[in-house]
Scaffold this motif. Structure first.
Motif, mmCIF file in Angstrom:
data_model
loop_
_atom_site.group_PDB
_atom_site.id
_atom_site.type_symbol
_atom_site.label_atom_id
_atom_site.label_comp_id
_atom_site.label_asym_id
_atom_site.label_seq_id
_atom_site.Cartn_x
_atom_site.Cartn_y
_atom_site.Cartn_z
ATOM 1 N N HIS A 15 58.322 -14.524 77.713
ATOM 2 C CA HIS A 15 58.499 -13.475 76.697
ATOM 3 C C HIS A 15 58.060 -14.032 75.347
ATOM 4 O O HIS A 15 58.531 -15.114 74.944
ATOM 5 C CB HIS A 15 59.966 -13.067 76.606
ATOM 6 N N LEU A 16 57.209 -13.285 74.654
ATOM 7 C CA LEU A 16 56.694 -13.771 73.361
ATOM 8 C C LEU A 16 57.827 -14.205 72.429
ATOM 9 O O LEU A 16 57.872 -15.347 71.975
ATOM 10 C CB LEU A 16 55.839 -12.670 72.696
ATOM 11 N N ASN A 17 58.761 -13.290 72.153
ATOM 12 C CA ASN A 17 59.792 -13.628 71.159
ATOM 13 C C ASN A 17 60.825 -14.626 71.667
ATOM 14 O O ASN A 17 61.612 -15.143 70.884
ATOM 15 C CB ASN A 17 60.477 -12.352 70.655
ATOM 16 N N ARG A 76 51.255 -14.671 63.868
ATOM 17 C CA ARG A 76 51.485 -16.113 63.807
ATOM 18 C C ARG A 76 52.180 -16.639 65.065
ATOM 19 O O ARG A 76 51.749 -17.641 65.652
ATOM 20 C CB ARG A 76 52.361 -16.438 62.575
ATOM 21 N N ILE A 77 53.253 -15.946 65.504
ATOM 22 C CA ILE A 77 53.978 -16.501 66.667
ATOM 23 C C ILE A 77 53.133 -16.393 67.941
ATOM 24 O O ILE A 77 53.203 -17.259 68.805
ATOM 25 C CB ILE A 77 55.395 -15.890 66.863
ATOM 26 N N THR A 78 52.319 -15.348 68.034
ATOM 27 C CA THR A 78 51.456 -15.240 69.229
ATOM 28 C C THR A 78 50.513 -16.440 69.290
ATOM 29 O O THR A 78 50.355 -17.080 70.339
ATOM 30 C CB THR A 78 50.633 -13.936 69.184
ATOM 31 N N LYS A 79 49.900 -16.739 68.154
ATOM 32 C CA LYS A 79 48.965 -17.878 68.087
ATOM 33 C C LYS A 79 49.690 -19.177 68.477
ATOM 34 O O LYS A 79 49.220 -19.937 69.322
ATOM 35 C CB LYS A 79 48.401 -17.973 66.660
ATOM 36 N N LEU A 117 47.211 -9.021 69.398
ATOM 37 C CA LEU A 117 45.797 -9.304 69.726
ATOM 38 C C LEU A 117 45.146 -10.156 68.634
ATOM 39 O O LEU A 117 44.351 -11.059 68.928
ATOM 40 C CB LEU A 117 45.033 -7.992 69.916
ATOM 41 N N GLU A 118 45.516 -9.906 67.376
ATOM 42 C CA GLU A 118 45.017 -10.753 66.279
ATOM 43 C C GLU A 118 45.438 -12.198 66.503
ATOM 44 O O GLU A 118 44.684 -13.138 66.244
ATOM 45 C CB GLU A 118 45.584 -10.276 64.929
ATOM 46 N N GLY A 119 46.677 -12.362 66.960
ATOM 47 C CA GLY A 119 47.201 -13.714 67.207
ATOM 48 C C GLY A 119 46.414 -14.421 68.295
ATOM 49 O O GLY A 119 46.129 -15.618 68.209
ATOM 50 N N ASN A 124 42.989 -21.482 67.586
ATOM 51 C CA ASN A 124 41.788 -22.294 67.333
ATOM 52 C C ASN A 124 41.852 -23.704 67.902
ATOM 53 O O ASN A 124 40.923 -24.469 67.736
ATOM 54 C CB ASN A 124 41.439 -22.317 65.836
ATOM 55 N N THR A 125 42.932 -24.055 68.595
ATOM 56 C CA THR A 125 42.970 -25.403 69.172
ATOM 57 C C THR A 125 42.401 -25.415 70.588
ATOM 58 O O THR A 125 42.245 -26.460 71.202
ATOM 59 C CB THR A 125 44.424 -25.926 69.254
ATOM 60 N N VAL A 126 42.132 -24.233 71.131
ATOM 61 C CA VAL A 126 41.705 -24.126 72.520
ATOM 62 C C VAL A 126 40.908 -22.830 72.642
ATOM 63 O O VAL A 126 41.105 -21.907 71.839
ATOM 64 C CB VAL A 126 42.981 -24.112 73.414
#
Ligand code: 5GP
Length: 370
Positions: A15-17, A76-79, A117-119, A124-126
């Motif tokens: 779960h994301l959150n 931010r949290i998705t990323k 989806l923005e997240g 950018n690390t993978v």
């Protein structure tokens, strides 16, 4: 532990959150504390506490949602969550989240999902492959590489797919809105629907129309099933023939029989089940019976942030608890079986055969490198 980290892994129940880093939650709480929205000292110990009952877990989610429900923070949290899974060699991730509507900040279910989806795009690390093969030709080219090479250096790659959750507090209309959103966002990596939220809240018949519609439209379905004793609901859930279920902690003999005859894969979340007391102790966890009867299962984290765990820790826990030869239901999850257990999960992912083929290649080459 290192062996489990370096092994490629598939995560199907996150779960994301519930997967947000403690450090991020504390930072967000501090900011809201400074704005006077919350009292930081009241929430700090709630975030850092480890032992929680199922009821306390859902109270914590209400707090987490106060901290995170804002478009920029969702991005931010998705990323961060994807980067965290990738850093421990998760090569395929199905991330689930409940699209939220909050008129006071101009958030609709759609704009929430767009922030997610923005997240994904911000990682950018993978390298992230999130669109289905048939949705984007360039994606086919990109995904034909196990690890993409950029400027001479090889970057890791992770497949990400999204499941939209229906919260058991929601109405039939809200659940239907989530399913319709999922259908519209299929080309952007949304593959299915999950039913989650406090298991003592809500009635099956409230969600059933939306879940049935989702199934008819070809979306994959996974249900939180049997977290509390509720034989009638468990039977109704199995009758829907979901492609997977999560937890299955409070099944009786009849329900086990039905589940096994239908061969529905189970997402197993050991730490979560023990911490929330859904299962009395690891020794009596149904993992052993399912594993020994060769029932399809996959080891998952559930909420890596809330339960301070990781996929590697969950595999390690399974191996140490069930791999002991003195254990009554001893399983071959130690060295020989560990790759196989992780590899089996590929069969239960909600993605096409091409992705499965590539994941098998990743596992084969990692095994050769051992
Ligand atoms: P979100 O959907 O907000 O990204 O992730 C948190 C939500 O997932 C919680 O509010 C809850 O609805 C659901 N969730 C997380 N962990 C569990 C669990 O162990 N059981 C159930 N039934 N729902 C959960």
């Amino acid at each position: 532990m290192e062996g489990w980290v370096s092994m490629p892994k598939v995560e199907l129940h996150a779960h994301l959150n519930g997967s947000v880093r403690d450090s991020t939650l504390l930072e967000l709480a501090r900011v809201l504390g400074e704005k006077g929205v919350i009292v930081f000292s009241d929430v700090e110990h709630v975030i850092l506490k480890n032992e929680r009952s199922l009821t306390e877990v859902f109270r914590l989610f209400d707090l987490i949602h106060i901290l995170t429900t804002d478009h920029k923070i969702i991005t931010r949290i998705t990323k961060e969550v994807i980067e965290d899974f990738a850093s421990e060699n998760v090569v395929y991730l199905e991330l689930r989240t409940t699209p939220k509507k909050n008129d006071s900040i101009g958030m609709s279910k759609r704009s929430y999902l767009e922030a997610v989806l923005e997240g994904i795009k911000a990682v950018n690390t993978v390298n992230v492959a999130f669109r289905p093969h048939n949705a984007d030709v360039s994606n086919v080219k990109r995904s034909s590489l196990i690890n993409d090479t950029c400027n001479g250096s090889t970057r890791k790659k992770i497949y990400v797919r999204l499941l939209l959750s229906i919260d058991r507090r929601e109405t039939t209309e809200a659940a239907m809105e989530t399913v319709k959103l999922a259908l519209e966002m299929r080309d952007l990596g949304v593959v299915g629907i999950d039913l989650s939220g406090n298991p003592i809240v809500g009635e099956w018949m409230t969600f059933f129309p939306a879940l049935k519609f989702a199934r008819e439209q070809g979306l994959y379905i996974t249900l939180h099933c049997g977290e509390v004793p509720n034989p009638k609901e468990i039977r109704a859930m199995l009758d829907l023939l979901p492609q997977r279920i999560g937890h299955a902690c409070c099944f009786e003999e009849e329900e086990w029989k039905r589940l096994k005859s239908l061969n529905i894969p189970v997402e197993i979340c050991l730490t979560s089940n023990i911490r929330t007391n859904s299962v009395r102790s690891i020794e009596v966890h149904h993992f052993a019976d399912l594993y020994n009867s060769k029932h399809p299962l996959v080891i998952c984290t559930d909420d890596s942030g809330v339960f301070s765990t990781s996929v590697s820790k969950e595999y390690n826990l399974a191996a140490s608890a069930f791999g002991r030869s003195d254990f009554i239901g001893a399983c071959n999850v130690l060295e020989g079986g560990k790759f196989q257990l992780a590899r089996n999960a590929i069969e239960y992912i909600f993605a096409d055969d091409e992705v499965k083929r590539e994941l098998k290649e990743i596992f084969n080459s990692a095994e050769l490198d051992q």
